[in-house]
Design an enzyme around this catalytic site. Structure first.
Site, PDB file in Angstrom:
ATOM      1  N   SER A 172       3.529  -1.185   2.320  1.00  0.00           N
ATOM      2  CA  SER A 172       2.035  -0.981   2.017  1.00  0.00           C
ATOM      3  C   SER A 172       2.125  -0.212   0.573  1.00  0.00           C
ATOM      4  O   SER A 172       2.685  -0.345  -0.411  1.00  0.00           O
ATOM      5  CB  SER A 172       1.341  -0.524   3.008  1.00  0.00           C
ATOM      6  OG  SER A 172       0.098  -0.748   3.024  1.00  0.00           O
ATOM      7  N   LYS A 185       4.513  -0.311  -2.658  1.00  0.00           N
ATOM      8  CA  LYS A 185       4.118  -0.280  -4.016  1.00  0.00           C
ATOM      9  C   LYS A 185       5.128   0.511  -4.871  1.00  0.00           C
ATOM     10  O   LYS A 185       5.361   0.338  -6.011  1.00  0.00           O
ATOM     11  CB  LYS A 185       2.660   0.070  -4.372  1.00  0.00           C
ATOM     12  CG  LYS A 185       1.621  -0.635  -3.688  1.00  0.00           C
ATOM     13  CD  LYS A 185       0.321  -0.075  -3.934  1.00  0.00           C
ATOM     14  CE  LYS A 185      -0.656  -0.217  -2.808  1.00  0.00           C
ATOM     15  NZ  LYS A 185      -1.339  -1.327  -2.378  1.00  0.00           N
ATOM     16  N   GLN A 199      -8.244  -6.375  -2.598  1.00  0.00           N
ATOM     17  CA  GLN A 199      -8.027  -5.102  -3.488  1.00  0.00           C
ATOM     18  C   GLN A 199      -7.989  -5.202  -4.813  1.00  0.00           C
ATOM     19  O   GLN A 199      -7.151  -5.870  -5.148  1.00  0.00           O
ATOM     20  CB  GLN A 199      -7.207  -4.335  -2.875  1.00  0.00           C
ATOM     21  CG  GLN A 199      -7.274  -2.894  -3.484  1.00  0.00           C
ATOM     22  CD  GLN A 199      -6.080  -1.903  -2.672  1.00  0.00           C
ATOM     23  OE1 GLN A 199      -5.195  -2.238  -2.278  1.00  0.00           O
ATOM     24  NE2 GLN A 199      -6.732  -0.577  -2.662  1.00  0.00           N
ATOM     25  N   GLU A 248      -9.641   4.647  -4.898  1.00  0.00           N
ATOM     26  CA  GLU A 248      -9.218   5.002  -3.695  1.00  0.00           C
ATOM     27  C   GLU A 248      -8.125   6.082  -3.863  1.00  0.00           C
ATOM     28  O   GLU A 248      -8.075   6.932  -2.709  1.00  0.00           O
ATOM     29  CB  GLU A 248      -8.522   3.748  -2.851  1.00  0.00           C
ATOM     30  CG  GLU A 248      -8.209   3.887  -1.620  1.00  0.00           C
ATOM     31  CD  GLU A 248      -7.333   2.773  -0.669  1.00  0.00           C
ATOM     32  OE1 GLU A 248      -7.727   1.697  -1.147  1.00  0.00           O
ATOM     33  OE2 GLU A 248      -6.294   3.151  -0.154  1.00  0.00           O
ATOM     34  N   TRP A 254      -6.976  -8.381   2.163  1.00  0.00           N
ATOM     35  CA  TRP A 254      -7.146  -7.336   1.290  1.00  0.00           C
ATOM     36  C   TRP A 254      -5.735  -6.946   0.617  1.00  0.00           C
ATOM     37  O   TRP A 254      -5.682  -6.478  -0.675  1.00  0.00           O
ATOM     38  CB  TRP A 254      -7.287  -6.097   2.350  1.00  0.00           C
ATOM     39  CG  TRP A 254      -7.328  -4.755   1.683  1.00  0.00           C
ATOM     40  CD1 TRP A 254      -6.574  -3.701   1.475  1.00  0.00           C
ATOM     41  CD2 TRP A 254      -8.502  -4.418   0.781  1.00  0.00           C
ATOM     42  NE1 TRP A 254      -6.934  -2.689   0.923  1.00  0.00           N
ATOM     43  CE2 TRP A 254      -8.299  -2.976   0.209  1.00  0.00           C
ATOM     44  CE3 TRP A 254      -9.764  -4.829   0.278  1.00  0.00           C
ATOM     45  CZ2 TRP A 254      -8.972  -2.481  -0.486  1.00  0.00           C
ATOM     46  CZ3 TRP A 254     -10.641  -4.314  -0.598  1.00  0.00           C
ATOM     47  CH2 TRP A 254     -10.179  -2.912  -0.895  1.00  0.00           C
ATOM     48  N   HIS A 265       0.146  -5.320  10.257  1.00  0.00           N
ATOM     49  CA  HIS A 265       0.550  -4.725   9.061  1.00  0.00           C
ATOM     50  C   HIS A 265       1.879  -3.696   9.269  1.00  0.00           C
ATOM     51  O   HIS A 265       1.763  -3.064  10.138  1.00  0.00           O
ATOM     52  CB  HIS A 265      -0.541  -3.923   8.601  1.00  0.00           C
ATOM     53  CG  HIS A 265      -0.291  -3.452   6.988  1.00  0.00           C
ATOM     54  ND1 HIS A 265      -0.139  -4.191   6.105  1.00  0.00           N
ATOM     55  CD2 HIS A 265      -0.592  -2.309   6.287  1.00  0.00           C
ATOM     56  CE1 HIS A 265       0.114  -3.384   5.026  1.00  0.00           C
ATOM     57  NE2 HIS A 265      -0.130  -2.379   5.321  1.00  0.00           N
TER      58      HIS A 265
END
Ligand code: MCU
Length: 391
Positions: free
Chosen positions: A206, A210, A252, A260, A304, A340
């Site tokens: 998640s 990244k 997103q 965020e 998302w 997830h």
């Protein structure tokens, strides 16, 4: 001249002369690009023609690296003037000093139950959320201690900013990449830690996925990069996320992501609602890893995350490995819906092929292009450039 000629020839054949790489203008003129930018054009450098050789591509990669640091991620500083470490039991404790400031942090190594090492090792941001085959060590560190990632109030907070100042341009992910490189430096200097630094992987899920992608892109010692469910800001492309937003649910976008959290440099705020402006997208961030190993592990279950964007973005990234003649060093696996960051069995073989090859040195087939959810991405409207064969 007579006796200079052989010297010249040997310089050319050693590559020393071919390595001339023009520098980018300090404030590049950007133009709006509504498709996925051509990794092999020289834009925004004024230059006729496209990248055709491997040596040009190396130069172009350095430009892409500079542009990503300037406009999106912030700069990655080199190792500070003083870095020391101690190793005891399974803990590598690192102390770094810069301009009168000192910080310390710890990386914890979990060793395989058999063998004597040196072992290949997977650096896992925040903790491991993928399975590993036997024989691979795990190295964890608390990346959020290096740069916080709670919300916008995390800007400039964490050990990295204690060292370099709260207004350092690096976003959280670049600060983690810096710490990752320090860990590898100290492992190289610490044979007692029994880690084979030629066989290092990096992963995270998640937001940390990244970050893993960024770490792999900015340290060429990382043999295998495994972003897991990294979504927008990771395996997704800004332009594709913008195009799929709201169809039918929220994906997103850059505009949301900078509100965020602080994963990106504050410099990226300028482009977050103008994503056609940066002369790159995340296929080119991934392309900084080429020709090293990359396998992107994604999940079709969350709109998302922008699964269509990730599939299209990473499929386009793979064209870069293709241009280098090594498409099987870049793998893609998009699972069907599952919770997830809980790794599904479905993707195990895809992941293990890459670990077996790039970390355990096995001769295995890594032609992995899996799309279990059957999502369709038509590249025609998005990729308007030809893939060169770099020579
Ligand atoms: C997929 O990564 C992020 C996502 O970008 C955020 O919007 C969401 O809040 O958190 C995800 C995550 O890191 O989940 C653990």
């Amino acid at each position: 001249m007579m006796f200079l000629y052989p010297v010249l020839l040997s310089l050319i054949s050693s590559g020393a002369l071919a390595a001339t790489c023009p520098s980018l203008p300090s404030s590049p003129q950007l133009q709006s690009i509504t498709t996925l930018p051509d990794p092999f054009s020289w834009h925004p450098l004024q230059h006729s023609g496209r990248v055709t050789t491997l040596s040009d591509w190396q130069c172009r990669q350095s430009h892409i690296s500079t542009l990503l640091q300037q406009l999106e991620l912030g700069t990655k500083p080199p190792a500070p003037s003083s870095v020391t470490s101690t190793f005891s039991q399974n803990k590598l404790s690192i102390t770094a000093s810069n301009a009168g400031k000192t910080i310390s942090f710890t990386a914890t190594i979990t060793y395989p139950s058999s063998g004597a090492g040196p072992y290949p090792a997977m650096i896992a941001y925040g903790g491991l959320s993928i399975p590993l085959p036997p024989g691979v060590a795990t190295i964890t560190f608390d990346n959020s201690q290096i740069a916080q990632q709670n919300d916008q109030s995390s800007r400039g907070k964490g050990l990295f900013y204690t060292l370099y100042g709260a207004d350092h341009p690096a976003g959280a992910m670049m600060a983690w990449a810096w710490a990752t490189s320090l860990i590898i430096d100290r492992l190289e200097a610490t044979p007692a830690a029994r880690i084979n630094t030629a066989r290092i992987g990096v992963t995270g899920c998640s937001r940390n996925g990244k970050g893993a992608l960024v770490a792999g892109a900015f340290d060429s010692r990382i043999a295998l990069t495994v972003p897991q469910e990294s979504g927008t800001g990771g395996s997704g492309c800004w332009r594709l996320a913008a195009a799929s937003e709201g169809a039918p649910q929220d994906v997103q976008t850059a505009g949301e992501i900078v509100q965020e959290n602080v994963w990106f440099s504050a410099a990226f705020n300028t482009y977050a609602n103008d994503v056609d402006r940066p002369p790159f997208d995340h296929h080119m961030l991934a392309g900084l890893i080429a020709p090293r190993g990359l396998v992107s592990i994604d999940n079709a279950g969350y709109q998302w995350l922008g699964p269509w964007s990730s599939l299209g973005c990473m499929g386009t990234a793979r064209l870069i490995w293709q241009a280098m003649g090594v498409p099987d060093r870049m793998g893609y696996s998009m699972s069907t819906d599952h919770p997830h960051c809980s790794f599904p069995d479905q993707q195990r073989g895809d992941l293990f092929a890459f670990i077996n090859r790039f970390m355990l040195g096995m001769e295995v087939n890594t032609t992995v292009q899996k799309n279990y959810a059957g999502i369709a991405f038509d590249s025609k409207p998005w990729v308007n450039w030809q893939v060169p064969t770099l020579t």
